[in-house]
Design a protein around this motif. Sequence first.
Motif, short mmCIF file in Angstrom:
data_model
loop_
_atom_site.label_atom_id
_atom_site.label_comp_id
_atom_site.label_asym_id
_atom_site.label_seq_id
_atom_site.Cartn_x
_atom_site.Cartn_y
_atom_site.Cartn_z
N ASP A 185 0.85 -1.18 0.00
CA ASP A 185 0.00 0.00 0.00
C ASP A 185 0.89 1.24 0.00
N LEU B 96 0.69 4.01 1.33
CA LEU B 96 0.85 4.66 2.64
C LEU B 96 2.09 4.15 3.37
N TYR C 81 3.35 9.81 -2.05
CA TYR C 81 1.93 9.63 -1.74
C TYR C 81 1.68 9.91 -0.25
N ALA C 82 2.49 9.34 0.61
CA ALA C 82 2.28 9.48 2.07
C ALA C 82 2.29 10.94 2.50
N ARG C 83 3.09 11.77 1.83
CA ARG C 83 3.12 13.21 2.15
C ARG C 83 1.77 13.87 1.95
N THR C 84 0.94 13.30 1.08
CA THR C 84 -0.37 13.90 0.79
C THR C 84 -1.45 13.45 1.77
N THR C 85 -1.10 12.55 2.69
CA THR C 85 -2.08 12.02 3.64
C THR C 85 -2.02 12.78 4.96
N THR C 86 -2.94 12.49 5.81
CA THR C 86 -2.98 13.10 7.14
C THR C 86 -1.73 12.79 7.96
N CYS D 39 5.36 8.06 5.38
CA CYS D 39 5.04 6.64 5.41
C CYS D 39 4.91 6.15 6.85
#
Length: 141
Positions: free
Chosen positions: A35, A37, A43-48, A52
């Motif tokens: 995944d 995340l 990608y992980a930088r764009t999450t809450t 990672c």
Amino acid sequence: MNSVTCLSVGDAVEFSRTISAADIIAFAELSGDHDPLHVDADYARTTTFGRCIAHGAHVMGLVSTASSMMSRRAVERGCTGTPVSAGYDRIRFTLPVFAGDALTTLYNVEEVGEDRTRSRFQVLNQDGKLCVAGTHILRWI
């Protein structure tokens, strides 16, 4: 000798380990869970979370180690039979685990029966904050 005479309420073990970025990637390879995340920093930088995070199952592996330490203690005390994990209950992931986090698993026996023990576990990060908690059943077969 059964688990009643080998382990007692209040028996406890601790296991500590720092989770590295390489550990997270290795767990992704081992488990097949890629995944983004866990493995894609962009990608992980764009999450809450902003970066990672370690897999929950990876962190639970530290609990498994603590459980094995407790079962070895019982065997060393003369307990017969084979200790096996019978399951985990009420697992709660309360905080994410990031690369560089120094985790400590606290594993405490809460109930002793004739053929099983029930233990509470907590995984704390380097700031003493709770990341994972639950209970574990250790059976003797």
